[in-house]
Write a protein that holds these residues in place. Structure first.
Motif, PDB file in Angstrom:
ATOM      1  N   ASP A  91       0.956  -1.158  -0.190  1.00 55.96           N
ATOM      2  CA  ASP A  91      -0.024   0.032   0.182  1.00 55.96           C
ATOM      3  C   ASP A  91       0.631   1.226  -0.124  1.00 55.96           C
ATOM      4  OD1 ASP A  91      -2.323  -1.555  -0.107  1.00 55.96           O
ATOM      5  OD2 ASP A  91      -2.195  -1.599   2.066  1.00 55.96           O
ATOM      6  N   ALA A  92       2.198   1.390  -0.384  1.00 57.46           N
ATOM      7  CA  ALA A  92       2.876   2.442  -0.390  1.00 57.46           C
ATOM      8  C   ALA A  92       2.293   3.259  -1.137  1.00 57.46           C
ATOM      9  CB  ALA A  92       4.389   2.026  -0.759  1.00 57.46           C
ATOM     10  N   ASP A  93       1.746   3.135  -2.202  1.00 56.20           N
ATOM     11  CA  ASP A  93       1.130   4.192  -3.238  1.00 56.20           C
ATOM     12  C   ASP A  93      -0.116   5.144  -2.193  1.00 56.20           C
ATOM     13  OD1 ASP A  93      -0.234   1.743  -3.421  1.00 56.20           O
ATOM     14  OD2 ASP A  93      -1.480   2.698  -4.982  1.00 56.20           O
ATOM     15  N   PHE A  94      -0.491   4.492  -1.294  1.00 55.03           N
ATOM     16  CA  PHE A  94      -1.495   5.246  -0.683  1.00 55.03           C
ATOM     17  C   PHE A  94      -0.787   6.106   0.688  1.00 55.03           C
ATOM     18  CE2 PHE A  94      -4.660   1.899  -1.949  1.00 55.03           C
ATOM     19  CZ  PHE A  94      -5.240   2.914  -2.241  1.00 55.03           C
ATOM     20  N   ARG A  95       0.578   6.255   0.596  1.00 54.72           N
ATOM     21  CA  ARG A  95       1.116   7.059   1.688  1.00 54.72           C
ATOM     22  C   ARG A  95       2.049   8.019   0.868  1.00 54.72           C
ATOM     23  NH1 ARG A  95       1.520   2.006   3.566  1.00 54.72           N
ATOM     24  NH2 ARG A  95       3.743   2.075   3.204  1.00 54.72           N
ATOM     25  N   PRO A  96       1.577   9.194   0.788  1.00 53.75           N
ATOM     26  CA  PRO A  96       2.862  10.303   0.263  1.00 53.75           C
ATOM     27  C   PRO A  96       3.776  10.645   1.292  1.00 53.75           C
ATOM     28  CG  PRO A  96       0.537  11.307   0.410  1.00 53.75           C
ATOM     29  CD  PRO A  96       0.173   9.674   0.732  1.00 53.75           C
ATOM     30  N   GLY A  97       4.972  10.652   1.057  1.00 53.66           N
ATOM     31  CA  GLY A  97       5.867  10.878   2.072  1.00 53.66           C
ATOM     32  C   GLY A  97       6.065  12.547   1.990  1.00 53.66           C
ATOM     33  N   PRO A  98       6.781  12.778   3.322  1.00 48.58           N
ATOM     34  CA  PRO A  98       6.730  14.376   3.701  1.00 48.58           C
ATOM     35  C   PRO A  98       7.510  15.255   2.526  1.00 48.58           C
ATOM     36  CG  PRO A  98       7.938  12.910   5.102  1.00 48.58           C
ATOM     37  CD  PRO A  98       7.084  12.129   4.331  1.00 48.58           C
ATOM     38  N   GLU A  99       8.195  14.503   1.652  1.00 50.22           N
ATOM     39  CA  GLU A  99       9.081  15.131   0.912  1.00 50.22           C
ATOM     40  C   GLU A  99       8.293  15.141  -0.433  1.00 50.22           C
ATOM     41  OE1 GLU A  99       9.558  10.790   0.078  1.00 50.22           O
ATOM     42  OE2 GLU A  99       9.517  11.924   1.704  1.00 50.22           O
ATOM     43  N   GLU A 100       7.117  14.435  -0.525  1.00 52.31           N
ATOM     44  CA  GLU A 100       6.547  14.448  -1.772  1.00 52.31           C
ATOM     45  C   GLU A 100       5.715  15.905  -1.546  1.00 52.31           C
ATOM     46  OE1 GLU A 100       5.630  10.420  -3.569  1.00 52.31           O
ATOM     47  OE2 GLU A 100       5.557  10.002  -1.301  1.00 52.31           O
ATOM     48  N   ARG A 101       5.695  16.758  -2.721  1.00 51.68           N
ATOM     49  CA  ARG A 101       4.785  17.753  -2.655  1.00 51.68           C
ATOM     50  C   ARG A 101       3.716  17.556  -3.335  1.00 51.68           C
ATOM     51  NH1 ARG A 101       9.112  20.778  -5.371  1.00 51.68           N
ATOM     52  NH2 ARG A 101       7.340  21.620  -6.447  1.00 51.68           N
ATOM     53  N   PRO A 102       2.341  18.196  -2.819  1.00 49.98           N
ATOM     54  CA  PRO A 102       1.318  18.016  -3.786  1.00 49.98           C
ATOM     55  C   PRO A 102       1.268  18.453  -5.073  1.00 49.98           C
ATOM     56  CG  PRO A 102       0.634  19.065  -1.644  1.00 49.98           C
ATOM     57  CD  PRO A 102       2.433  18.931  -1.848  1.00 49.98           C
ATOM     58  N   ASP A 103       1.888  19.484  -5.585  1.00 47.36           N
ATOM     59  CA  ASP A 103       1.884  19.694  -7.003  1.00 47.36           C
ATOM     60  C   ASP A 103       2.806  18.842  -7.545  1.00 47.36           C
ATOM     61  OD1 ASP A 103       4.261  20.710  -5.468  1.00 47.36           O
ATOM     62  OD2 ASP A 103       4.705  21.915  -7.236  1.00 47.36           O
ATOM     63  N   GLU A 104       3.706  18.139  -7.144  1.00 48.99           N
ATOM     64  CA  GLU A 104       4.302  16.954  -7.801  1.00 48.99           C
ATOM     65  C   GLU A 104       3.661  15.934  -8.014  1.00 48.99           C
ATOM     66  OE1 GLU A 104       8.883  17.878  -6.260  1.00 48.99           O
ATOM     67  OE2 GLU A 104       7.650  16.577  -5.034  1.00 48.99           O
ATOM     68  N   ILE A 105       2.839  15.416  -7.238  1.00 49.76           N
ATOM     69  CA  ILE A 105       1.640  14.296  -7.115  1.00 49.76           C
ATOM     70  C   ILE A 105       0.742  14.731  -8.208  1.00 49.76           C
ATOM     71  CG2 ILE A 105       0.130  13.095  -5.941  1.00 49.76           C
ATOM     72  CD1 ILE A 105       2.048  13.077  -3.431  1.00 49.76           C
ATOM     73  N   ALA A 106       0.316  15.856  -8.139  1.00 50.18           N
ATOM     74  CA  ALA A 106      -0.694  16.223  -9.226  1.00 50.18           C
ATOM     75  C   ALA A 106      -0.186  16.316 -10.588  1.00 50.18           C
ATOM     76  CB  ALA A 106      -1.044  17.646  -9.025  1.00 50.18           C
ATOM     77  N   ALA A 107       1.016  16.772 -10.507  1.00 48.49           N
ATOM     78  CA  ALA A 107       1.747  16.719 -12.107  1.00 48.49           C
ATOM     79  C   ALA A 107       2.100  15.138 -12.345  1.00 48.49           C
ATOM     80  CB  ALA A 107       3.064  17.520 -12.006  1.00 48.49           C
TER      81      ALA A 107
END
Length: 171
Positions: A91-107
């Motif tokens: 389930d790692a894809d359900f846990r954004p890390g603290p270093e993963e920015r929302p704009d990067e995930i949206a991109a």
């Protein structure tokens, strides 16, 4: 401060026409709704888990990006692409890390959607998947229908989470 702007509204989803047009429009509609659910919130709100589960809107967006990658690029097109999950952490894809920015995930999600569209545009609905993940034949048609169902199910989660955060309802 809000992080993610809302997407442009899609054209009305057709209820008549050829199968390909209707299926692709339905999937694009669901994708756009997910992007609208995450728009206009702070990073804190995007990471908030207001329900009994550990789901956040940002987690749903990250998961949706990798589901697009899995079904269209890996299963259908047969691409060897990386995924965050492992056997030890499925389930790692359900846990954004603290270093993963929302704009990067949206991109990432937008990029996977663009890649998926190109794959779909270059294929027939009856084309078989190159790397089926099941013991039965998988076609592009089946993948698109599955993705409509998958994305819709997560929109239900996003509805509950978003309403819990700021009371926003609807798509």
């Amino acid at each position: 401060m809000t992080i993610l702007p809302p997407p442009d509204p899609p054209p009305p989803t057709p209820l008549s026409g050829d199968e390909r047009t209707i299926l692709c429009a339905q999937l694009d509609d669901k994708r756009t709704i997910l992007l609208r659910k995450v728009a206009g919130l702070s990073e804190e709100d995007l990471r908030r888990t207001p329900t009994a589960s550990s789901l956040s809107l940002l987690a749903l967006l990250k998961h949706a990006a990798f589901v697009e990658r899995w079904w269209f690029r890996h299963v259908f097109a047969g691409e060897d692409v990386p995924f965050p999950w492992t056997e030890e952490d499925p389930d790692a894809d359900f846990r954004p890390g603290p270093e993963e920015r929302p704009d990067e995930i949206a991109a990432l999600y937008r990029d996977e959607i663009d890649r998926s569209r190109r794959i779909v545009d270059a294929a027939s609905l009856d084309d078989p998947a190159r790397s089926p993940s099941r013991d039965e034949p998988v076609t592009l048609r089946g993948i698109i229908v599955h993705m409509i169902q998958e994305t819709s199910r997560h929109l239900g989660h996003a509805d509950v989470i978003r309403e819990s955060i700021d009371g926003a309802t609807g798509d």
